[in-house]
Design a protein around this motif. Structure first.
Motif, PDB file in Angstrom:
ATOM      1  N   ARG A 131       0.818  -1.213   0.000  1.00  0.00           N
ATOM      2  CA  ARG A 131       0.000   0.000   0.000  1.00  0.00           C
ATOM      3  C   ARG A 131       0.852   1.263   0.000  1.00  0.00           C
ATOM      4  N   MET A 132       2.081   1.147   0.546  1.00  0.00           N
ATOM      5  CA  MET A 132       2.944   2.324   0.603  1.00  0.00           C
ATOM      6  C   MET A 132       3.405   2.757  -0.789  1.00  0.00           C
ATOM      7  N   ALA A 133       3.364   1.811  -1.743  1.00  0.00           N
ATOM      8  CA  ALA A 133       3.745   2.149  -3.113  1.00  0.00           C
ATOM      9  C   ALA A 133       2.590   2.771  -3.890  1.00  0.00           C
ATOM     10  N   LEU A 134       1.400   2.816  -3.270  1.00  0.00           N
ATOM     11  CA  LEU A 134       0.225   3.316  -3.971  1.00  0.00           C
ATOM     12  C   LEU A 134      -0.115   4.756  -3.602  1.00  0.00           C
ATOM     13  N   LEU A 135       0.542   5.295  -2.587  1.00  0.00           N
ATOM     14  CA  LEU A 135       0.223   6.639  -2.118  1.00  0.00           C
ATOM     15  C   LEU A 135       0.397   7.673  -3.241  1.00  0.00           C
ATOM     16  N   PRO A 136      -0.501   8.688  -3.272  1.00  0.00           N
ATOM     17  CA  PRO A 136      -1.666   8.919  -2.418  1.00  0.00           C
ATOM     18  C   PRO A 136      -2.965   8.381  -3.020  1.00  0.00           C
ATOM     19  N   ALA A 137      -2.872   7.439  -3.958  1.00  0.00           N
ATOM     20  CA  ALA A 137      -4.087   6.883  -4.569  1.00  0.00           C
ATOM     21  C   ALA A 137      -4.966   6.225  -3.513  1.00  0.00           C
ATOM     22  N   SER A 138      -6.285   6.299  -3.722  1.00  0.00           N
ATOM     23  CA  SER A 138      -7.224   5.742  -2.750  1.00  0.00           C
ATOM     24  C   SER A 138      -8.542   5.437  -3.437  1.00  0.00           C
ATOM     25  N   GLY A 139      -9.240   4.404  -2.953  1.00  0.00           N
ATOM     26  CA  GLY A 139     -10.581   4.125  -3.448  1.00  0.00           C
ATOM     27  C   GLY A 139     -11.526   5.286  -3.211  1.00  0.00           C
ATOM     28  N   PHE A 140     -11.160   6.171  -2.310  1.00  0.00           N
ATOM     29  CA  PHE A 140     -11.889   7.424  -2.092  1.00  0.00           C
ATOM     30  C   PHE A 140     -12.052   8.186  -3.399  1.00  0.00           C
ATOM     31  N   GLN A 141     -11.112   7.987  -4.319  1.00  0.00           N
ATOM     32  CA  GLN A 141     -11.088   8.749  -5.563  1.00  0.00           C
ATOM     33  C   GLN A 141     -11.958   8.135  -6.668  1.00  0.00           C
ATOM     34  N   SER A 142     -12.878   7.261  -6.310  1.00  0.00           N
ATOM     35  CA  SER A 142     -13.757   6.669  -7.313  1.00  0.00           C
ATOM     36  C   SER A 142     -14.811   7.686  -7.754  1.00  0.00           C
ATOM     37  N   ALA A 143     -14.598   8.269  -8.917  1.00  0.00           N
ATOM     38  CA  ALA A 143     -15.534   9.273  -9.420  1.00  0.00           C
ATOM     39  C   ALA A 143     -16.880   8.646  -9.777  1.00  0.00           C
ATOM     40  N   GLN A 144     -16.844   7.403 -10.237  1.00  0.00           N
ATOM     41  CA  GLN A 144     -18.101   6.760 -10.617  1.00  0.00           C
ATOM     42  C   GLN A 144     -19.041   6.629  -9.420  1.00  0.00           C
ATOM     43  N   TYR A 145     -18.467   6.343  -8.241  1.00  0.00           N
ATOM     44  CA  TYR A 145     -19.342   6.212  -7.078  1.00  0.00           C
ATOM     45  C   TYR A 145     -19.977   7.555  -6.718  1.00  0.00           C
ATOM     46  N   THR A 197      -4.764  13.465  -1.729  1.00  0.00           N
ATOM     47  CA  THR A 197      -5.765  12.590  -2.340  1.00  0.00           C
ATOM     48  C   THR A 197      -6.986  13.386  -2.784  1.00  0.00           C
ATOM     49  N   LEU A 198      -7.481  14.261  -1.908  1.00  0.00           N
ATOM     50  CA  LEU A 198      -8.648  15.073  -2.230  1.00  0.00           C
ATOM     51  C   LEU A 198      -8.311  16.128  -3.270  1.00  0.00           C
ATOM     52  N   LYS A 199      -7.153  16.749  -3.151  1.00  0.00           N
ATOM     53  CA  LYS A 199      -6.755  17.772  -4.125  1.00  0.00           C
ATOM     54  C   LYS A 199      -6.663  17.194  -5.532  1.00  0.00           C
ATOM     55  N   GLN A 200      -6.056  16.004  -5.643  1.00  0.00           N
ATOM     56  CA  GLN A 200      -5.978  15.350  -6.944  1.00  0.00           C
ATOM     57  C   GLN A 200      -7.368  15.089  -7.519  1.00  0.00           C
ATOM     58  N   PHE A 201      -8.248  14.563  -6.661  1.00  0.00           N
ATOM     59  CA  PHE A 201      -9.598  14.200  -7.096  1.00  0.00           C
ATOM     60  C   PHE A 201     -10.366  15.436  -7.556  1.00  0.00           C
ATOM     61  N   GLU A 202     -10.297  16.498  -6.774  1.00  0.00           N
ATOM     62  CA  GLU A 202     -11.030  17.718  -7.126  1.00  0.00           C
ATOM     63  C   GLU A 202     -10.524  18.308  -8.438  1.00  0.00           C
ATOM     64  N   TYR A 203      -9.214  18.300  -8.622  1.00  0.00           N
ATOM     65  CA  TYR A 203      -8.641  18.867  -9.849  1.00  0.00           C
ATOM     66  C   TYR A 203      -9.129  18.093 -11.071  1.00  0.00           C
ATOM     67  N   ARG A 204      -9.202  16.771 -10.945  1.00  0.00           N
ATOM     68  CA  ARG A 204      -9.573  15.927 -12.081  1.00  0.00           C
ATOM     69  C   ARG A 204     -11.085  15.906 -12.327  1.00  0.00           C
ATOM     70  N   TYR A 205     -11.898  15.862 -11.275  1.00  0.00           N
ATOM     71  CA  TYR A 205     -13.309  15.521 -11.454  1.00  0.00           C
ATOM     72  C   TYR A 205     -14.330  16.589 -11.050  1.00  0.00           C
ATOM     73  N   PRO A 271      -3.955   1.341  15.073  1.00  0.00           N
ATOM     74  CA  PRO A 271      -4.598   1.848  13.868  1.00  0.00           C
ATOM     75  C   PRO A 271      -3.611   2.492  12.914  1.00  0.00           C
ATOM     76  N   VAL A 272      -3.851   2.287  11.632  1.00  0.00           N
ATOM     77  CA  VAL A 272      -2.995   2.827  10.581  1.00  0.00           C
ATOM     78  C   VAL A 272      -3.849   3.731   9.710  1.00  0.00           C
ATOM     79  N   ASP A 273      -3.263   4.835   9.228  1.00  0.00           N
ATOM     80  CA  ASP A 273      -4.009   5.714   8.330  1.00  0.00           C
ATOM     81  C   ASP A 273      -4.351   4.970   7.052  1.00  0.00           C
ATOM     82  N   ALA A 274      -5.529   5.289   6.490  1.00  0.00           N
ATOM     83  CA  ALA A 274      -5.927   4.662   5.235  1.00  0.00           C
ATOM     84  C   ALA A 274      -5.050   5.163   4.098  1.00  0.00           C
ATOM     85  N   THR A 275      -5.033   4.391   3.005  1.00  0.00           N
ATOM     86  CA  THR A 275      -4.281   4.813   1.833  1.00  0.00           C
ATOM     87  C   THR A 275      -4.792   6.167   1.373  1.00  0.00           C
TER      88      THR A 275
END
Length: 322
Positions: A131-145, A197-205, A271-275
């Motif tokens: 998961r550390m190689a995936l930062l800051p990508a997250s399922g949070f960024q699912s625009a379809q949902y 994660t949120l900044k990327q998502f907002e810029y794109r979608y 507890p660990v922070d989510a991706t």
């Protein structure tokens, strides 16, 4: 009708179909002669489909993680396919409404029942490493949902519940969008800063989501229901289907993610922070968000108790190590 007559009738229909295309039927028949036979693997682009799983690490379970998310997005596309048909329908046909809603529920059922792949199908140690190689990508960024939510209900119903009473459907879409509930899940509670994660998502979608929200303003699935004739609005089959959709999207689906988060991110009281740095403990619980697509279908008690089964399920000691 005899065989020759049937063929002649079909030819006449084809001529009628193609007469306005700029080519005569004979040209299209020539094309059929030259065209290769269709194969299953070409039709679904199988080779391409199987080539788009590209892990970022050498951990074997990362490929499971990628494929399950890709499958999820395909189901989201199916859900959107049905939602758009409900929104675009002008007939107010009850059977059509019920059929499409039931289809959506069948897709959610498949997603929810298959989520054990995410909860129990990967080694925790592998996940916490790759998961550390995936930062800051997250399922949070699912625009379809996010689109699924926007097609389902007016944007004021998606405003964070702590601010919802201050807004109505008279407020501009752009302002409502700034207060949408999921943004708080990717914002640092201490500083108020948005995560990358949120900044990327907002810029794109953001432009796309606002455009969709404006397109379906006063025409979401919920509003399509409210505009039905009274005899249709009281139909028990439709009400049950819509309530099931609400529960699937806003209780059962988040609960599955809670189970996964506790399995991988909160075991052994560490507890660990989510991706992507999302605040999953505050963002995922349905009883915390109280997102309800079709609020008038429920009693006041049902609205107040929304998602409370999450508390019983998650904090029951018997469930901690399942």
């Amino acid at each position: 009708m005899k065989k020759d007559e049937r063929i002649e009738s079909q030819i006449n229909k084809l001529e009628e179909k193609y007469k306005n295309s700029g080519q005569d039927l004979s040209s299209y028949l020539d094309g059929l002669l030259y065209q290769r036979y269709l194969t299953y693997w070409d039709y679904i682009h199988l080779d391409t489909l199987l080539s788009i799983q590209v892990p970022r690490t050498h951990f074997p379970d990362e490929e499971i993680f990628i494929m399950y998310h890709q499958i999820t997005e395909l189901y989201f596309k199916l859900i959107l396919h049905e939602e758009k048909q409900i929104v675009d329908d002008k007939s107010q046909d009850l059977d059509f409404f019920v059929e499409k809603t039931n289809r959506i529920n069948s897709y959610f059922k498949a997603l929810i029942s298959s989520f054990s792949i995410m909860i129990n199908g990967m080694q925790r140690e592998q996940f916490l490493r790759y998961r550390m190689a995936l930062l800051p990508a997250s399922g949070f960024q699912s625009a379809q949902y996010r689109m699924i939510e926007i097609y389902a209900t007016p944007l004021e119903n998606l405003v964070h519940h702590t601010e919802r009473e201050h807004f109505s459907n008279k407020v501009a879409i752009e302002e409502l969008y700034e207060h949408i509930y999921w943004k708080k899940g990717a914002t640092d509670l201490k500083t108020g800063e948005k995560t990358l994660t949120l900044k990327q998502f907002e810029y794109r979608y953001t432009p796309r989501l606002i455009r969709i929200a404006n397109q379906v303003k006063n025409n979401t699935i919920y509003q399509k229901y409210l505009d039905l004739p009274e005899t249709h609005k009281t139909n028990k089959v439709l009400i049950e289907a819509l309530k099931k959709l609400d529960i699937n999207a806003n209780v059962n689906w988040p609960l599955m993610h809670m189970g996964s988060a506790y399995r991988y991110l909160a075991k052994d009281k560490t507890p660990v922070d989510a991706t992507g740095g999302t605040n999953w403990k505050a963002y995922l619980p349905p009883s915390f968000q109280k997102i309800i697509f079709f609020p008038t279908l429920y009693s006041e008690k049902e609205l107040n108790d929304w998602g409370k089964q999450w508390v019983e399920h998650t904090f029951n000691p018997k469930n901690e190590h399942k």
